[in-house]
Design a protein around this motif. Structure first.
Motif, PDB file in Angstrom:
ATOM      1  N   MET A  56      57.447  37.344  61.380  1.00  0.00           N
ATOM      2  CA  MET A  56      58.072  37.646  60.093  1.00  0.00           C
ATOM      3  C   MET A  56      57.081  38.460  59.260  1.00  0.00           C
ATOM      4  SD  MET A  56      59.789  33.987  58.984  1.00  0.00           S
ATOM      5  CE  MET A  56      58.216  33.127  58.866  1.00  0.00           C
ATOM      6  N   LYS A  90      61.492  40.420  55.579  1.00  0.00           N
ATOM      7  CA  LYS A  90      62.539  39.585  56.168  1.00  0.00           C
ATOM      8  C   LYS A  90      61.913  38.247  56.550  1.00  0.00           C
ATOM      9  CE  LYS A  90      65.205  43.508  57.737  1.00  0.00           C
ATOM     10  NZ  LYS A  90      65.749  44.268  58.851  1.00  0.00           N
ATOM     11  N   ASP A  92      62.075  34.077  56.634  1.00  0.00           N
ATOM     12  CA  ASP A  92      62.947  32.902  56.684  1.00  0.00           C
ATOM     13  C   ASP A  92      62.425  31.878  55.680  1.00  0.00           C
ATOM     14  OD1 ASP A  92      64.358  30.575  57.267  1.00  0.00           O
ATOM     15  OD2 ASP A  92      64.143  30.785  59.444  1.00  0.00           O
ATOM     16  N   SER A  94      63.262  28.948  55.013  1.00  0.00           N
ATOM     17  CA  SER A  94      63.112  27.572  55.519  1.00  0.00           C
ATOM     18  C   SER A  94      61.762  27.352  56.195  1.00  0.00           C
ATOM     19  CB  SER A  94      64.250  27.226  56.484  1.00  0.00           C
ATOM     20  OG  SER A  94      64.140  27.972  57.687  1.00  0.00           O
ATOM     21  N   LYS A  95      61.096  28.423  56.613  1.00  0.00           N
ATOM     22  CA  LYS A  95      59.795  28.303  57.268  1.00  0.00           C
ATOM     23  C   LYS A  95      58.621  28.399  56.288  1.00  0.00           C
ATOM     24  CE  LYS A  95      61.391  29.916  61.729  1.00  0.00           C
ATOM     25  NZ  LYS A  95      61.162  30.819  62.845  1.00  0.00           N
TER      26      LYS A  95
END
Length: 126
Positions: A56, A90, A92, A94-95
């Motif tokens: 990411m 981009k 995530d 949630s991470k």
């Protein structure tokens, strides 16, 4: 590293140039500013590497130092620093709690002060 006394503080001749340090911020970086910069940039650099390893990659990371608490009665000791990361890419969401946890665990500057300065890390995905 080697530092030499100057008329206005101290100067270090480092591999990437001269570093002027002074208690007067018109004459050089104040010592506490260098401490905060070390915490912020070390954390951001570690976060960048962790995001890359997790596939990411960040397009940009900025660190906003939201709060610095100093204790005048203890020679102006820094007792708390709030680092707020603005992360573009981009990512995530949630991470991110795990990314922040790993950042704290792997930043040598944060680890060096972990028992004497409270470090608060928050983030915002932009």
């Amino acid at each position: 590293m080697k530092f030499f006394m100057t008329e206005n503080g101290f100067s270090g001749d480092l591999p990437f140039g001269e570093l002027a340090v002074s208690t007067n911020e018109e004459q050089g970086f104040r010592p506490y500013q260098l401490l905060i910069a070390s915490l912020a940039v070390c954390s951001a650099g570690v976060m960048r590497k962790i995001l890359e390893k997790q596939r990411m990659p960040a397009e940009d990371i900025q660190v906003d130092v939201k709060e610095i608490v100093r204790i005048d009665e203890e020679a102006g000791r820094v007792s708390k620093v709030h680092l707020h990361f603005l992360i573009k890419g981009k990512i995530d969401d949630s991470k991110m709690p795990r990314v922040v946890e790993l950042t704290r665990k792997n930043c040598s500057m944060v680890r060096s002060v972990e028992n004497s300065i409270e470090i608060v890390e928050t983030y915002e995905l932009v």
